[in-house]
Design an enzyme around this catalytic site. Structure first.
Site, PDB file in Angstrom:
ATOM      1  N   SER A 145       0.840  -1.200   0.000  1.00  0.00           N
ATOM      2  CA  SER A 145       0.000   0.000   0.000  1.00  0.00           C
ATOM      3  C   SER A 145       0.879   1.257   0.000  1.00  0.00           C
ATOM      4  O   SER A 145       1.683   1.435  -0.909  1.00  0.00           O
ATOM      5  CB  SER A 145      -0.963  -0.049   1.187  1.00  0.00           C
ATOM      6  OG  SER A 145      -2.010   0.878   1.044  1.00  0.00           O
TER       7      SER A 145
ATOM      8  N   GLU B  66      -1.360  13.180  14.475  1.00  0.00           N
ATOM      9  CA  GLU B  66      -1.468  14.553  13.963  1.00  0.00           C
ATOM     10  C   GLU B  66      -0.620  14.733  12.708  1.00  0.00           C
ATOM     11  O   GLU B  66      -1.076  15.310  11.714  1.00  0.00           O
ATOM     12  CB  GLU B  66      -1.014  15.543  15.042  1.00  0.00           C
ATOM     13  CG  GLU B  66      -1.050  16.997  14.597  1.00  0.00           C
ATOM     14  CD  GLU B  66      -0.538  17.949  15.668  1.00  0.00           C
ATOM     15  OE1 GLU B  66      -0.266  19.114  15.319  1.00  0.00           O
ATOM     16  OE2 GLU B  66      -0.410  17.528  16.830  1.00  0.00           O
TER      17      GLU B  66
ATOM     18  N   HIS C 289      -7.452  -5.907   0.311  1.00  0.00           N
ATOM     19  CA  HIS C 289      -6.283  -5.019   0.319  1.00  0.00           C
ATOM     20  C   HIS C 289      -5.176  -5.528   1.241  1.00  0.00           C
ATOM     21  O   HIS C 289      -4.006  -5.383   0.937  1.00  0.00           O
ATOM     22  CB  HIS C 289      -6.723  -3.612   0.732  1.00  0.00           C
ATOM     23  CG  HIS C 289      -5.632  -2.592   0.659  1.00  0.00           C
ATOM     24  ND1 HIS C 289      -4.881  -2.385  -0.485  1.00  0.00           N
ATOM     25  CD2 HIS C 289      -5.160  -1.712   1.586  1.00  0.00           C
ATOM     26  CE1 HIS C 289      -4.004  -1.421  -0.260  1.00  0.00           C
ATOM     27  NE2 HIS C 289      -4.144  -1.010   0.990  1.00  0.00           N
TER      28      HIS C 289
END
Length: 260
Positions: free
Chosen positions: A87, A178, A237
């Site tokens: 990925s 974050e 996936h």
């Protein structure tokens, strides 16, 4: 500025295999595969920046992540390696192959194409933020918090691999959430660099996944002209977790042809 990545280094001789996880994954997700591969060769599984036990820093561009990997290879004295990326990690290794093809013995790209993708992680990020705010005492509480936003249990179990016990005894996220959210637009982009990587390449895709469809293959071959495309039926996936034996066999067969 490059980041000193956390890594697991195991195994013996020959050209090393460098294993790179996907978004919100870590080297830990690959333990069972690494255990088998290390019987045949040296295997280095990495935590990318803001993932696993690696440092939290601003910037999630593919050029930055590839430079982190090159710096790690230099640190470990690895001149050339087989690179396996799943990925997001697949885009990282394609970038590295474009930037420094002389360092790449081969590429194994798992269920990703070298192109931009649309956004699709809003619920996952919402669930992780809820998890961070809720500070669960145990994994049952963590799963309940995640389930407020993430319906699929398999996805929740995967996300929960990012939890660790904090100093207060509560579970906390070890990822730089974050920084990952701030860099999400970069993560969705195509790999960095220009041109094609002309070396040996295996592209593995899940038969039930939409990440590498037939209509993407012409553009994929412009970047990876030597790509052998193999579909793992019954896999989505997370093909390495859903069809581990077929995944392991495909990688072993590919590397065996290069070792002979």
């Amino acid at each position: 500025m490059t980041v000193e990545l956390n890594y697991h280094d195991a195994g013996g001789d020959g050209t090393p295999l460098l294993v790179v996880h996907g978004l919100l994954g870590s080297a830990d997700n690959w333990r069972s595969h690494v255990k088998q591969w290390q019987e045949r060769r040296r295997v280095v599984a990495v935590d990318l920046r803001n993932h696993g036990r690696s440092p939290h820093v601003a910037g999630m561009s593919y050029r930055e992540m590839a430079q982190d990997l090159l710096a790690l290879m230099d640190r470990l004295g690895i001149e050339r390696a087989h690179l396996l990326g799943h990925s997001m990690g697949g885009k990282v290794v394609v970038t590295l192959a474009r930037l420094a093809p002389e360092r790449v013995a081969s590429l194994i790209v798992a269920d990703i194409a070298p192109q931009a993708y649309g956004h699709g992680h809003d619920a996952v990020f919402a669930g992780l933020r809820r998890l961070a705010e809720g500070r669960p005492a145990n994994r049952r509480e963590a799963d309940a918090l995640l389930s407020e936003h993430v319906e699929e249990r398999a996805t929740r179990l995967f996300l929960a691999t990012n939890l660790q016990r904090g100093e207060t005894g509560e579970l906390e996220l070890r990822i730089g959430l974050e920084q990952i959210e701030d860099g999400y637009e970069e993560i969705m982009q195509a790999p960095a660099g220009q041109g094609a990587f002309d070396g040996p390449t295996l592209v593995l895709r899940g038969g039930n996944s939409h990440y590498v469809t037939d209509d993407m293959l012409p553009a994929l071959r412009e970047v990876l002209p030597q790509a052998e495309i193999k579909t793992l039926e019954g896999a989505g996936h997370w093909l390495h977790a859903e069809q581990p034996e077929a995944f392991q066999a495909a990688v072993n067969d590919f590397l065996r042809t290069l070792d002979s």
